[in-house]
Motif scaffolding. Structure first.
Motif, mmCIF file in Angstrom:
data_model
loop_
_atom_site.group_PDB
_atom_site.id
_atom_site.type_symbol
_atom_site.label_atom_id
_atom_site.label_comp_id
_atom_site.label_asym_id
_atom_site.label_seq_id
_atom_site.Cartn_x
_atom_site.Cartn_y
_atom_site.Cartn_z
ATOM 1 N N LYS A 240 -0.919 -10.002 4.879
ATOM 2 C CA LYS A 240 -1.140 -8.604 5.286
ATOM 3 C C LYS A 240 -2.467 -8.069 4.775
ATOM 4 O O LYS A 240 -3.288 -7.553 5.536
ATOM 5 C CB LYS A 240 0.001 -7.704 4.765
ATOM 6 C CG LYS A 240 1.383 -8.149 5.167
ATOM 7 C CD LYS A 240 2.456 -7.259 4.577
ATOM 8 C CE LYS A 240 2.583 -7.282 3.061
ATOM 9 N NZ LYS A 240 3.013 -8.561 2.484
ATOM 10 N N SER A 241 -2.675 -8.209 3.465
ATOM 11 C CA SER A 241 -3.906 -7.669 2.882
ATOM 12 C C SER A 241 -5.138 -8.405 3.403
ATOM 13 O O SER A 241 -6.206 -7.814 3.549
ATOM 14 C CB SER A 241 -3.870 -7.754 1.361
ATOM 15 O OG SER A 241 -2.831 -6.946 0.863
ATOM 16 N N THR A 242 -4.972 -9.674 3.693
ATOM 17 C CA THR A 242 -6.086 -10.429 4.249
ATOM 18 C C THR A 242 -6.482 -9.854 5.607
ATOM 19 O O THR A 242 -7.659 -9.619 5.877
ATOM 20 C CB THR A 242 -5.699 -11.914 4.399
ATOM 21 O OG1 THR A 242 -5.359 -12.422 3.107
ATOM 22 C CG2 THR A 242 -6.828 -12.723 4.979
ATOM 23 N N ASP B 68 -2.486 0.104 2.558
ATOM 24 C CA ASP B 68 -1.887 -1.130 2.060
ATOM 25 C C ASP B 68 -0.994 -0.781 0.864
ATOM 26 O O ASP B 68 -1.491 -0.549 -0.234
ATOM 27 C CB ASP B 68 -2.993 -2.110 1.654
ATOM 28 C CG ASP B 68 -2.506 -3.558 1.602
ATOM 29 O OD1 ASP B 68 -1.276 -3.764 1.640
ATOM 30 O OD2 ASP B 68 -3.352 -4.466 1.515
ATOM 31 N N GLU B 69 0.288 -0.722 1.094
ATOM 32 C CA GLU B 69 1.272 -0.357 0.072
ATOM 33 C C GLU B 69 0.932 0.950 -0.663
ATOM 34 O O GLU B 69 0.788 0.962 -1.884
ATOM 35 C CB GLU B 69 1.436 -1.497 -0.934
ATOM 36 C CG GLU B 69 2.013 -2.724 -0.278
ATOM 37 C CD GLU B 69 2.377 -3.794 -1.297
ATOM 38 O OE1 GLU B 69 2.760 -3.435 -2.409
ATOM 39 O OE2 GLU B 69 2.287 -4.976 -0.953
ATOM 40 N N PRO B 70 0.847 2.039 0.093
ATOM 41 C CA PRO B 70 0.437 3.301 -0.532
ATOM 42 C C PRO B 70 1.487 3.887 -1.461
ATOM 43 O O PRO B 70 1.155 4.680 -2.329
ATOM 44 C CB PRO B 70 0.233 4.226 0.663
ATOM 45 C CG PRO B 70 1.140 3.686 1.711
ATOM 46 C CD PRO B 70 1.121 2.200 1.530
ATOM 47 N N PRO C 238 -6.607 0.875 -0.113
ATOM 48 C CA PRO C 238 -6.341 -0.516 -0.459
ATOM 49 C C PRO C 238 -5.120 -0.663 -1.356
ATOM 50 O O PRO C 238 -4.608 0.314 -1.903
ATOM 51 C CB PRO C 238 -7.610 -0.946 -1.180
ATOM 52 C CG PRO C 238 -8.171 0.295 -1.741
ATOM 53 C CD PRO C 238 -7.754 1.427 -0.848
ATOM 54 N N GLN C 239 -4.681 -1.913 -1.491
ATOM 55 C CA GLN C 239 -3.486 -2.191 -2.285
ATOM 56 C C GLN C 239 -3.740 -1.939 -3.767
ATOM 57 O O GLN C 239 -2.875 -1.453 -4.475
ATOM 58 C CB GLN C 239 -3.074 -3.645 -2.064
ATOM 59 C CG GLN C 239 -1.789 -4.023 -2.765
ATOM 60 C CD GLN C 239 -1.298 -5.398 -2.336
ATOM 61 O OE1 GLN C 239 -1.918 -6.078 -1.544
ATOM 62 N NE2 GLN C 239 -0.165 -5.812 -2.865
ATOM 63 N N GLU C 240 -4.947 -2.270 -4.230
ATOM 64 C CA GLU C 240 -5.229 -2.122 -5.657
ATOM 65 C C GLU C 240 -6.237 -1.010 -5.880
ATOM 66 O O GLU C 240 -7.073 -0.742 -5.031
ATOM 67 C CB GLU C 240 -5.774 -3.443 -6.184
ATOM 68 C CG GLU C 240 -4.864 -4.552 -5.729
ATOM 69 C CD GLU C 240 -4.878 -5.773 -6.598
ATOM 70 O OE1 GLU C 240 -5.520 -5.736 -7.645
ATOM 71 O OE2 GLU C 240 -4.243 -6.745 -6.198
HETATM 72 MG MG LIG Z 1 -1.179 -7.395 -0.028
#
Ligand SMILES: [Mg+2]
Ligand SMILES: Nc1ncnc2c1ncn2[C@@H]1O[C@H](COP(=O)(O)OP(=O)(O)OP(=O)(O)O)[C@@H](O)[C@H]1O
Lengths: 258, 312
Positions: B44-46, B161-163, B84-86
């Protein structure tokens, strides 16, 4: 939105951010070079210099002023960009730029301009410190300002390239310690190359920093060991080469994108 | 009208040799609210990284509102807002400056950037914190800061991405309302999450990615239609003496007063109750054993695992 307007606003944003960054930490960025330079003036200028007599027709303390100013400009322009951009990579906020439509040339230009401003601030501070120890007139403002700006641009760009390749905090201190410092010290900050034996003079002429320091010294004092045209040609050539390389790295995403 | 996002045969093999995306196709229409689901490491993140120009694709095409990522990256970037996720902001920068600077990178003049930053920071309840270093925010506030930052240039496509990872229930609900409203006002949203309830509540389209491949892409309604069975947990009025046999239903005793029932498609819950009533069992309350999308998702991942096991 036109590309130009976007670039103008983005450039201003990056530059403002960079100036705010080093201003916030002025205790680490602006103060130390002032202290170091004051020490140099006390030790080399006053204590030792008073026994040395003249160099190239100037009192020793006056002779070392240009070199010391330019040395702080070089190391601060470099340090500003290398630590700021490496930090942006390390904390990943460089991604804020990578996802946005800012052209790569503007990213590079913004960071380099930040380094130049830091060089200007520190250079001015060091000049003020110097003026407490000695009186000196400026021989040519045009040459002084031009050498200052170009040198500062050159080392800011070099700092950018260093940051792109750096993978650890150690990587950003290797070049300053093992390349920049020796080159500046051997670039005639403290002596005139005409004092060296023939062989070492020739070796010294392979050191680009020598040309910058001498051109800057010409700007302030009106004396130089080298040809001014050659000095400017060399600095510009280095800027073009390093700038082109930095843009190529950005376009390829080297060190920035997986 | 071109789709908000169109991926065609998108591939990514990392230098380590990991094949993170094996040629995925995905279209997300303008105005859509799409969930991108998949287990850890699915890719997903890719995929998001490629769309946002943070990861270099090794094959395929990306179009965002008709802009080709290869030919017009600036056009693509101008349309996208990314959460973003991070955490990826400068921890040592004040909150408001992070948002104002981001606007500047999209060409918003500084004065206007401050006006917009104030608006988004107020919406996300961060305006009080505008002068503090980002480092001092709590985890949930940091997530909201990234949402504010992603919206300040008014993107047409918002990718999150995964908020809601690590966000408490109350704020998560506020975030849902906020995202729903943002979507209602015309922003296309793509979101990844591991909370399937979140996806079921917010999204209309669901794409599921597993081992670098899209294994499902449909409207949420169509997906839930495919659910073969539904499980319920029943709380009983009186302790259970024996587990009754009801033809067509699968019953399992969890404890004295709790019963789990699997209702296959074609059977009804009222049929179940009739059967239980005939055995003299009174039901005091009923709930879904798991969220329905979750059930679908688990079945699908299990099937994927079995298929892989079979192939090896
Ligand atoms: Mg991810
Ligand atoms: N920079 C990288 N270098 C090498 N491999 C990577 C890199 N980033 C991700 N991968 C690998 O690619 C695969 C897909 O990772 P990705 O981050 O896209 O998954 P994801 O679906 O976002 O997972 P999660 O739900 O855990 O966030 C994984 O096997 C991961 O290890």
């Amino acid at each position: 939105m036109s590309r130009w307007r976007l670039s103008a606003h983005a450039f201003r944003t990056i530059l403002t951010k960079e100036i705010l960054r080093f201003s916030r930490i002025w205790l680490q960025t602006v103060l130390p070079p002032m202290v170091t330079t004051a020490l140099y003036f006390v030790i080399f200028g006053r204590l030792i210099g008073s026994r040395l007599g003249e160099m190239d027709g100037h009192p020793y303390i006056d002779f070392i002023v240009p070199g010391l100013i330019l040395m702080s400009v070089i190391s601060n322009s470099y340090a500003n960009v290398v630590s700021s951009f490496y930090n942006a990579k390390f904390q990943r906020h460089v991604e804020e730029l990578l996802i946005s439509p800012v052209p790569n040339a503007v990213i590079l230009g913004g960071y380099v301009a930040g380094g130049v401003v830091r060089g200007l601030v520190v250079g001015t501070a060091v000049t003020v410190v110097a003026s407490f120890f000695t009186d000196f007139a400026v021989h040519s403002y045009a040459v002084t300002v031009a050498v200052f700006l170009l040198t500062s641009m050159l080392f800011a760009t070099a700092g950018f390239v260093n940051a792109v390749f750096a993978n650890s905090f150690d990587d950003i201190s290797v070049i300053p310690t093992f390349v920049l410092t020796p080159l500046t010290y051997l670039g005639g900050v403290f002596y005139s190359v005409s004092l060296l034996p023939e062989v070492w003079q020739r070796v010294s002429f392979a050191n680009p920093v020598l040309y910058m320091i001498n051109a800057f010294r010409y700007g302030l004092l009106g004396v130089t060991d080298i040809d001014l045209g050659l000095a400017f040609g060399l600095i510009v050539a280095f800027i073009v080469a390093l700038g082109g390389f930095a843009l190529w790295l950005l376009d390829r995403g080297i060190g920035l994108k997986s | 009208m071109p789709p908000a996002l169109s991926l065609h045969n998108l591939r990514k093999t990392y230098r380590s040799g990991v094949e993170a995306l094996k040629g995925i196709d995905l279209d997300v229409a303008e105005g859509e609210f799409c969930a991108l689901l998949g287990p850890n490491g699915a890719g997903k993140s890719t995929a998001i990284g490629i769309v946002a120009s943070l990861v270099r694709k090794t094959g395929g095409e990306v179009h965002v509102f008709g802009h080709d990522l290869d030919r017009d990256p600036g056009g693509v970037k101008a349309c996208i807002g990314l959460v973003p996720q991070e955490f990826n902001f400068n921890q040592f920068e004040p909150v408001a400056e992070i948002v104002v600077n981001q606007a500047g990178y999209y060409g918003v003049p500084r004065r206007e950037a401050w006006v917009r930053a104030e608006a988004v920071l107020r919406q996300l309840d961060l305006w009080d914190r505008r002068t503090v270093m980002a480092r001092t925010l709590s985890g949930g506030m940091k997530r909201r800061l990234m949402i504010a930052r992603a919206l300040v240039h008014r993107p047409r496509l918002l990718i999150l991405d995964e908020p809601t990872a690590g966000v408490d229930i109350e704020i998560r609900r506020a975030m849902w309302d906020f995202l729903r409203e943002t979507n209602r006002q015309g922003t296309t949203i793509i979101l990844t999450t591991h909370y399937l309830e979140e996806a079921e509540r917010l999204c209309r389209q669901v794409a599921i990615i597993n081992h670098g491949e899209i294994v499902e892409n449909a409207s949420i309604g169509a997906l839930l239609e495919k659910l073969h069975t539904e499980s319920f947990v029943l709380d009983l009025r009186e302790p259970l003496r024996y587990v009754p046999a009801l033809p067509g239903y699968e019953l399992r005793r969890l404890d004295e007063t709790t019963l789990e029932v699997v209702v296959p498609r074609g059977r009804t819950v009222s049929g179940l109750f009739d059967g239980l009533a005939r055995c003299g069992i009174e039901v005091s309350s009923l709930r879904n054993k798991q969220n329905r999308l979750e059930q679908f998702f688990i079945d699908m991942v299990d099937r994927g695992r079995q298929a892989q096991g079979g192939a090896q």
